[in-house]
Design a protein around this motif. Sequence first.
Motif, PDB file in Angstrom:
ATOM      1  N   LEU A  24      69.359 116.472  21.927  1.00  0.00           N
ATOM      2  CA  LEU A  24      70.041 116.965  20.728  1.00  0.00           C
ATOM      3  C   LEU A  24      69.041 117.366  19.645  1.00  0.00           C
ATOM      4  O   LEU A  24      69.237 118.362  18.940  1.00  0.00           O
ATOM      5  N   SER A  25      67.960 116.606  19.520  1.00  0.00           N
ATOM      6  CA  SER A  25      66.969 116.902  18.485  1.00  0.00           C
ATOM      7  C   SER A  25      66.241 118.209  18.757  1.00  0.00           C
ATOM      8  O   SER A  25      65.783 118.884  17.828  1.00  0.00           O
ATOM      9  N   LYS A  26      66.124 118.568  20.021  1.00  0.00           N
ATOM     10  CA  LYS A  26      65.485 119.835  20.378  1.00  0.00           C
ATOM     11  C   LYS A  26      66.462 121.003  20.274  1.00  0.00           C
ATOM     12  O   LYS A  26      66.063 122.126  19.958  1.00  0.00           O
ATOM     13  N   ARG A  27      67.730 120.724  20.546  1.00  0.00           N
ATOM     14  CA  ARG A  27      68.735 121.780  20.559  1.00  0.00           C
ATOM     15  C   ARG A  27      69.289 122.100  19.175  1.00  0.00           C
ATOM     16  O   ARG A  27      69.599 123.246  18.870  1.00  0.00           O
ATOM     17  N   ASP A  28      69.437 121.063  18.328  1.00  0.00           N
ATOM     18  CA  ASP A  28      70.099 121.224  17.035  1.00  0.00           C
ATOM     19  C   ASP A  28      69.088 120.993  15.911  1.00  0.00           C
ATOM     20  O   ASP A  28      68.576 119.882  15.745  1.00  0.00           O
ATOM     21  N   PRO A  29      68.772 122.004  15.123  1.00  0.00           N
ATOM     22  CA  PRO A  29      67.772 121.856  14.059  1.00  0.00           C
ATOM     23  C   PRO A  29      68.163 120.860  12.979  1.00  0.00           C
ATOM     24  O   PRO A  29      67.310 120.404  12.209  1.00  0.00           O
ATOM     25  N   ARG A  30      69.455 120.505  12.895  1.00  0.00           N
ATOM     26  CA  ARG A  30      69.900 119.548  11.875  1.00  0.00           C
ATOM     27  C   ARG A  30      69.550 118.108  12.226  1.00  0.00           C
ATOM     28  O   ARG A  30      69.493 117.239  11.356  1.00  0.00           O
ATOM     29  N   VAL A  31      69.357 117.820  13.516  1.00  0.00           N
ATOM     30  CA  VAL A  31      69.270 116.445  14.005  1.00  0.00           C
ATOM     31  C   VAL A  31      67.897 115.828  13.742  1.00  0.00           C
ATOM     32  O   VAL A  31      66.865 116.399  14.105  1.00  0.00           O
ATOM     33  N   PHE A  32      67.910 114.648  13.116  1.00  0.00           N
ATOM     34  CA  PHE A  32      66.710 113.835  12.927  1.00  0.00           C
ATOM     35  C   PHE A  32      67.007 112.405  13.371  1.00  0.00           C
ATOM     36  O   PHE A  32      68.135 111.917  13.195  1.00  0.00           O
TER      37      PHE A  32
END
Length: 323
Positions: A24-32
């Motif tokens: 998810l962190s690689k796919r979605d720029p919002r995810v931290f």
Amino acid sequence: MSQMTTSPQFVSMRDVFGDKLLELSKRDPRVFALDGDLANSTKLDKVAENNESKFLQMGIAEQNMLGVAAGLASVGLQPWVCSFAAFIVKRAFDQIVVSIAQPKMNVKMIGAYSGLLNGCTGKTHQSLEDLAIMRTQPGMIVLAPADSVELQQMMEYANQYDGPVYIRVARDSYPVLFDEQSYRFQVGKGVTLASGTDVTIISTGTQTSRCLEAVEQLKQEGISAELLHLPSVKPLDAEAIIASARKTGVVVTAEEHSIYGGLSSAVAEVLVENFPVPMERIGVQDKNSESGSNNALLNKFGLTAEHVAEKARKVMARKKMAQ
């Protein structure tokens, strides 16, 4: 097509969580990913090692970590905060209430090492109250997966949902119950894993696999048990609970959690308002937890498949006496 797998294997939820959050962190720029100095235990280290720019080390300061998460969410990012359930829920609850739940911030909270079975890390690291605490918050989604397949689908749901979500994750490996091709998690919906007519067993999270064993034990005795798995503790599938209670006339609830405030309380609230029936509760009674091996703890606190089957017989006897 059946939603259940025909060849169960044991898979660690925390390993799958780490892999999925990395994806998810690689796919979605919002995810931290926000860590409270437990990344090697919660498997957030997979994000730290493979997508370092998306990993934020907050140290052993859970209250600050949840405050930072709220701040990140306020500027359009989507923080995933992970720590032991005992720490993220109880130590930082005021921050969860004021900074996340009330303004409905888009923060995903992962309570790892939940329940009793936490690898002998000690009773201070156990959490038997997290479901009860988190479901008191208006607008909070509270989820407890039974296996790694369901966990991954919950994470996909949480990533698309705009608002606070709490997911309860176990440390150890558990049987994979669901077929990843055919199963689809739906928030607010229960899953009937076994159909029956004599007694309803309602479970959530890790306790569901032990309840499946109990269903098989009861089947050998000629008892037809229905098993309703509720991965969504809030919102709750009241319709499925009432329908199953009408069908069998008696209910047993089962959870690796205190009997107060969690699944059993939620189910009792539904039934007392809509269709009261005899009910028994499986969970940690009004006792402090203890340290020990998994099997010793399950036996000590009455969470084994044998204990579930015993409660099913007991509640059926109550139904018979009432007739």
